[in-house]
Each structure stands twice: as structure tokens, then as C-alpha cells.
Write a protein that holds these residues in place. Structure first.
Motif, PDB file in Angstrom:
ATOM      1  N   TYR A   1       0.805  -1.223   0.000  1.00 48.06           N
ATOM      2  CA  TYR A   1       0.000   0.000   0.000  1.00 48.06           C
ATOM      3  C   TYR A   1       0.836   1.269   0.000  1.00 48.06           C
ATOM      4  CZ  TYR A   1       1.035   0.069   5.000  1.00 48.06           C
ATOM      5  OH  TYR A   1       1.682   0.077   6.211  1.00 48.06           O
ATOM      6  N   ALA A   2       2.067   1.199   0.546  1.00 48.66           N
ATOM      7  CA  ALA A   2       2.900   2.399   0.633  1.00 48.66           C
ATOM      8  C   ALA A   2       3.639   2.699  -0.664  1.00 48.66           C
ATOM      9  CB  ALA A   2       3.913   2.248   1.772  1.00 48.66           C
ATOM     10  N   ASP A   3       3.563   1.812  -1.645  1.00 50.15           N
ATOM     11  CA  ASP A   3       4.248   2.010  -2.929  1.00 50.15           C
ATOM     12  C   ASP A   3       3.529   3.103  -3.715  1.00 50.15           C
ATOM     13  OD1 ASP A   3       5.400   1.915  -5.415  1.00 50.15           O
ATOM     14  OD2 ASP A   3       5.097  -0.238  -5.723  1.00 50.15           O
ATOM     15  N   PRO A   4       4.201   4.209  -4.018  1.00 48.30           N
ATOM     16  CA  PRO A   4       3.522   5.298  -4.750  1.00 48.30           C
ATOM     17  C   PRO A   4       3.132   4.906  -6.168  1.00 48.30           C
ATOM     18  CG  PRO A   4       5.876   5.732  -4.564  1.00 48.30           C
ATOM     19  CD  PRO A   4       5.596   4.540  -3.701  1.00 48.30           C
ATOM     20  N   HIS A   5       3.726   3.841  -6.707  1.00 44.76           N
ATOM     21  CA  HIS A   5       3.426   3.410  -8.068  1.00 44.76           C
ATOM     22  C   HIS A   5       2.373   2.307  -8.109  1.00 44.76           C
ATOM     23  CE1 HIS A   5       6.815   5.834  -9.324  1.00 44.76           C
ATOM     24  NE2 HIS A   5       7.621   5.161  -8.526  1.00 44.76           N
ATOM     25  N   LEU A   6       1.793   1.975  -6.953  1.00 50.01           N
ATOM     26  CA  LEU A   6       0.783   0.919  -6.909  1.00 50.01           C
ATOM     27  C   LEU A   6      -0.446   1.339  -7.699  1.00 50.01           C
ATOM     28  CD1 LEU A   6       0.138  -1.863  -5.580  1.00 50.01           C
ATOM     29  CD2 LEU A   6      -0.996  -0.574  -3.756  1.00 50.01           C
ATOM     30  N   GLY A   7      -0.874   0.484  -8.612  1.00 49.38           N
ATOM     31  CA  GLY A   7      -2.035   0.801  -9.430  1.00 49.38           C
ATOM     32  C   GLY A   7      -2.446  -0.402 -10.249  1.00 49.38           C
ATOM     33  N   PRO A   8      -3.466  -0.263 -11.083  1.00 49.95           N
ATOM     34  CA  PRO A   8      -3.944  -1.398 -11.874  1.00 49.95           C
ATOM     35  C   PRO A   8      -2.855  -2.076 -12.702  1.00 49.95           C
ATOM     36  CG  PRO A   8      -5.503   0.413 -11.987  1.00 49.95           C
ATOM     37  CD  PRO A   8      -4.297   0.939 -11.274  1.00 49.95           C
ATOM     38  N   GLU A   9      -2.002  -1.294 -13.336  1.00 54.19           N
ATOM     39  CA  GLU A   9      -0.980  -1.883 -14.190  1.00 54.19           C
ATOM     40  C   GLU A   9       0.047  -2.680 -13.383  1.00 54.19           C
ATOM     41  OE1 GLU A   9      -1.863   1.289 -14.233  1.00 54.19           O
ATOM     42  OE2 GLU A   9      -2.974   1.393 -16.133  1.00 54.19           O
ATOM     43  N   SER A  10       0.528  -2.110 -12.275  1.00 53.14           N
ATOM     44  CA  SER A  10       1.559  -2.794 -11.489  1.00 53.14           C
ATOM     45  C   SER A  10       0.993  -4.045 -10.818  1.00 53.14           C
ATOM     46  CB  SER A  10       2.145  -1.849 -10.442  1.00 53.14           C
ATOM     47  OG  SER A  10       1.180  -1.494  -9.459  1.00 53.14           O
ATOM     48  N   ILE A  11      -0.261  -3.989 -10.388  1.00 48.29           N
ATOM     49  CA  ILE A  11      -0.878  -5.153  -9.744  1.00 48.29           C
ATOM     50  C   ILE A  11      -1.086  -6.269 -10.773  1.00 48.29           C
ATOM     51  CG2 ILE A  11      -2.926  -6.004  -8.535  1.00 48.29           C
ATOM     52  CD1 ILE A  11      -3.220  -3.176  -7.356  1.00 48.29           C
ATOM     53  N   ALA A  12      -1.574  -5.910 -11.939  1.00 48.81           N
ATOM     54  CA  ALA A  12      -1.759  -6.914 -12.992  1.00 48.81           C
ATOM     55  C   ALA A  12      -0.427  -7.549 -13.367  1.00 48.81           C
ATOM     56  CB  ALA A  12      -2.411  -6.269 -14.213  1.00 48.81           C
ATOM     57  N   ALA A  13       0.615  -6.739 -13.470  1.00 49.53           N
ATOM     58  CA  ALA A  13       1.932  -7.275 -13.829  1.00 49.53           C
ATOM     59  C   ALA A  13       2.448  -8.237 -12.774  1.00 49.53           C
ATOM     60  CB  ALA A  13       2.919  -6.113 -14.015  1.00 49.53           C
ATOM     61  N   ALA A  14       2.133  -7.977 -11.498  1.00 48.95           N
ATOM     62  CA  ALA A  14       2.598  -8.849 -10.416  1.00 48.95           C
ATOM     63  C   ALA A  14       2.012 -10.250 -10.530  1.00 48.95           C
ATOM     64  CB  ALA A  14       2.241  -8.237  -9.065  1.00 48.95           C
ATOM     65  N   PHE A  15       0.854 -10.377 -11.192  1.00 50.29           N
ATOM     66  CA  PHE A  15       0.198 -11.680 -11.328  1.00 50.29           C
ATOM     67  C   PHE A  15       0.224 -12.199 -12.769  1.00 50.29           C
ATOM     68  CE2 PHE A  15      -1.500  -9.833  -7.472  1.00 50.29           C
ATOM     69  CZ  PHE A  15      -1.475 -10.904  -6.596  1.00 50.29           C
ATOM     70  N   ASN A  16       0.995 -11.514 -13.623  1.00 50.31           N
ATOM     71  CA  ASN A  16       1.151 -11.939 -15.014  1.00 50.31           C
ATOM     72  C   ASN A  16      -0.184 -12.056 -15.747  1.00 50.31           C
ATOM     73  OD1 ASN A  16       4.045 -12.223 -14.913  1.00 50.31           O
ATOM     74  ND2 ASN A  16       3.729 -14.122 -13.752  1.00 50.31           N
ATOM     75  N   VAL A  17      -1.057 -11.096 -15.503  1.00 47.25           N
ATOM     76  CA  VAL A  17      -2.318 -11.038 -16.237  1.00 47.25           C
ATOM     77  C   VAL A  17      -2.454  -9.640 -16.826  1.00 47.25           C
ATOM     78  CG1 VAL A  17      -3.430 -12.734 -14.732  1.00 47.25           C
ATOM     79  CG2 VAL A  17      -3.675 -10.288 -14.225  1.00 47.25           C
ATOM     80  N   SER A  18      -3.358  -9.488 -17.752  1.00 47.60           N
ATOM     81  CA  SER A  18      -3.574  -8.178 -18.355  1.00 47.60           C
ATOM     82  C   SER A  18      -4.303  -7.259 -17.382  1.00 47.60           C
ATOM     83  CB  SER A  18      -4.386  -8.306 -19.637  1.00 47.60           C
ATOM     84  OG  SER A  18      -5.712  -8.723 -19.345  1.00 47.60           O
ATOM     85  N   THR A  19      -4.130  -5.964 -17.569  1.00 52.06           N
ATOM     86  CA  THR A  19      -4.844  -5.000 -16.731  1.00 52.06           C
ATOM     87  C   THR A  19      -6.347  -5.168 -16.885  1.00 52.06           C
ATOM     88  OG1 THR A  19      -3.018  -3.423 -16.982  1.00 52.06           O
ATOM     89  CG2 THR A  19      -5.127  -2.547 -16.233  1.00 52.06           C
ATOM     90  N   ARG A  20      -6.776  -5.496 -18.108  1.00 51.99           N
ATOM     91  CA  ARG A  20      -8.205  -5.703 -18.342  1.00 51.99           C
ATOM     92  C   ARG A  20      -8.726  -6.895 -17.545  1.00 51.99           C
ATOM     93  NH1 ARG A  20     -10.978  -6.680 -24.312  1.00 51.99           N
ATOM     94  NH2 ARG A  20     -13.146  -6.855 -23.578  1.00 51.99           N
ATOM     95  N   HIS A  21      -7.946  -7.975 -17.535  1.00 53.16           N
ATOM     96  CA  HIS A  21      -8.365  -9.166 -16.779  1.00 53.16           C
ATOM     97  C   HIS A  21      -8.436  -8.865 -15.283  1.00 53.16           C
ATOM     98  CE1 HIS A  21      -8.935 -13.458 -16.080  1.00 53.16           C
ATOM     99  NE2 HIS A  21      -8.001 -13.411 -15.145  1.00 53.16           N
TER     100      HIS A  21
END
Length: 275
Positions: free
Chosen positions: A164-184
Motif C-alpha cells: 500500500y505504501a508504494d507510490p506506483h501501486l495501481g492497476p498496471e503494477s498489480i496486474a503485472a505482479a500476477f502476469n495477467v492483463s490489466t483488463r483481466h
């Protein structure tokens, strides 16, 4: 353990009738092995290792052979209700990160064995214990408890809670962490009638409210930074969007509670304490 928080460890085999304890049992944490919650109406619930139990009543906790249980009682509104109130959605029984359980066990066992005597040492230990208790409560808020919750959505919530403290946390970074598309990833949140952005804000609000409740002396700008908000204004907007009391109102209430707790410490206690 502190002036506000009382705790003790129970080794199995043993039975703890929660309604007959000297201080109300507000939290119980299975530190090792397994326990069982036996309701007085006959119901039986297994409590595996690293399970948190919130405010049990009308029940007995059976500590099985080789198991150990930690019991926590809050003696002031500053230590207990403040922490519970700022963490909405708590379940009575929920798993906790085993590493957090282990850290809590080690620190509490040390404090119980060698209580600090110096004023400064007591202050540091009290803050550490309160932070640990708050961490256990907040962690249990997000842990999955059923097969249905073992989902991409739940996993993403855990990721948000850890980053939560990561200033770059967002849909794109979260999707990348799970190897899925942002849309998914976005669709996984939409299926739960929410959005990634709203979930990030909600978790940051919970963290900020917990920080303010535990440390009302912190400046609100510092709280917003520690909670991952880009600015104090963003934190205020998030509290308002979540229909929560404003950060200033939370701090005012927390400060009053801490002042009341400090006054109660100065009052003589003729009852003593065996925990």
C-alpha cells in the motif's frame, strides 16, 4: 503486558472458559498447534495454528496437547476499541500470517517474562505491543477464509495490503505482479462490485485510521505519506469517499482516548494483576 493491554499464554492441554476470566478476552491467537472453540450451546469450531479469534463469548477454548494460545484483554478504549473500530469488516475467526503470529509470540513472551521497568523502555514496549496487535487485527481483515475467497481478487487484495505504501501501486503494477492483463485484473474486481483504485484507497484509509488511532501525535501529512497517499488532500478525499469520519476527527477522538488512558494509569489500582 502494558498498562492498557493484558496478555498471557496458555499451554495445552487446558480449557479456557472465556466468560470466567478476570479480564474480558478481546482477542485470542493460536500460537502453536491447534485449538477448538466449544460454544456453550454445543457447537464446535476448529482453530488451527495462526488463527485469530475476536471477542469470543459464551464459549470455552480448548487448548489441545502441544498447543499454545495467546489471550489479550484491552483495559482502555485507547488500546482496544480504537483498534477494532478503525478496522471495519472484521470476522470473529480469521487466519493470520504465520510470520506475524511468530513475531507477536516472541515479543509478548519476552515482555511477559521480563517486564520493562524504565519509563522510556515501557513507552517503547507499549507502542511496539500496540502496533503488533493492530497489525494482527488488520492482517486478519484481509485473509481469505474460504475456497471462494482464494481467487485472483483476494490475491490482489493481499498484494495491495503488502504494498500500500508504494507510490506506483495501481492497476498496471498489480496486474503485472500476477502476469495477467490489466483488463483481466480490472474484471476480477468488477465481479466483486468494486474497482482496483477504490480497493487501494480503502486499504490505505484503514492503515491511516489505524495509525492515527495508535499514534494521534503524528502529523496528518506524515500519516498520509506512511499510508501511501500522494498527498494529505488525497487522504482526506479518500476518507470522505469511504464515508468515514475525517482524519482530523479520528485524531481528536484518539487523542481524547489516550488522555483518558494516561489519567487512568495515574489512578491507584487496588486490584492488582496476576497476568
Amino acid at each position: 503486558m502494558t498498562d492498557d493491554i493484558r496478555g498471557r499464554h496458555v499451554a495445552g492441554p487446558a480449557a479456557v472458559d472465556v466468560d470466567r476470566q478476570r479480564h474480558p478476552v478481546h482477542m485470542a491467537l493460536v500460537l502453536e498447534g491447534a485449538c477448538r472453540l466449544r460454544h456453550h450451546d454445543g457447537g464446535l469450531v476448529p482453530l488451527p495454528h495462526s488463527t485469530l479469534l475476536i471477542e469470543p463469548t459464551h464459549a470455552t477454548i480448548e487448548v489441545l496437547e502441544g498447543a499454545r494460545l495467546g489471550l489479550v484483554s484491552f483495559l482502555s478504549v485507547a488500546s482496544g476499541p480504537g483498534l477494532l473500530e478503525v478496522t471495519p469488516g472484521l470476522r470473529q475467526i480469521a487466519p493470520v500470517d504465520p510470520a506475524l503470529t511468530r513475531i507477536t509470540e516472541v515479543v509478548s513472551a519476552w515482555v511477559l517474562a521480563e517486564p520493562p521497568t524504565g519509563t522510556f523502555a515501557r513507552h517503547i514496549i507499549e507502542r511496539t505491543i500496540r502496533d503488533l496487535v493492530g497489525g494482527v487485527i488488520l492482517d486478519s481483515r484481509l485473509r481469505p477464509t474460504s475456497e471462494r475467497e482464494q481467487s485472483l481478487y483476494s490475491a490482489a487484495l493481499h498484494h495491495i495490503a503488502d504494498h500500500y505504501a508504494d507510490p506506483h501501486l495501481g492497476p498496471e503494477s498489480i496486474a503485472a505482479a500476477f502476469n495477467v492483463s490489466t483488463r483481466h485484473m480490472t474484471r476480477a474486481f468488477q465481479e466483486e462490485a468494486t474497482t482496483i483504485t477504490a480497493s487501494i484507497a480503502s486499504i490505505r484509509v484503514n492503515v491511516a485510521a489505524a495509525l492515527i488511532s495508535q499514534q494521534p501525535e503524528l502529523g496528518l501529512a506524515e500519516v498520509s505519506a506512511k499510508s501511501g497517499f500522494p498527498s494529505l488532500q488525497a487522504m482526506r478525499r479518500a476518507f470522505r469517499a469511504g464515508e468515514r469520519p475525517s482524519p482530523s476527527a479520528v485524531r481528536t477522538l484518539a487523542a481524547r482516548r489516550h488522555q483518558a488512558a494516561n489519567r487512568s494509569r495515574r489512578e491507584p489500582d487496588g486490584a492488582g494483576d496476576d497476568q
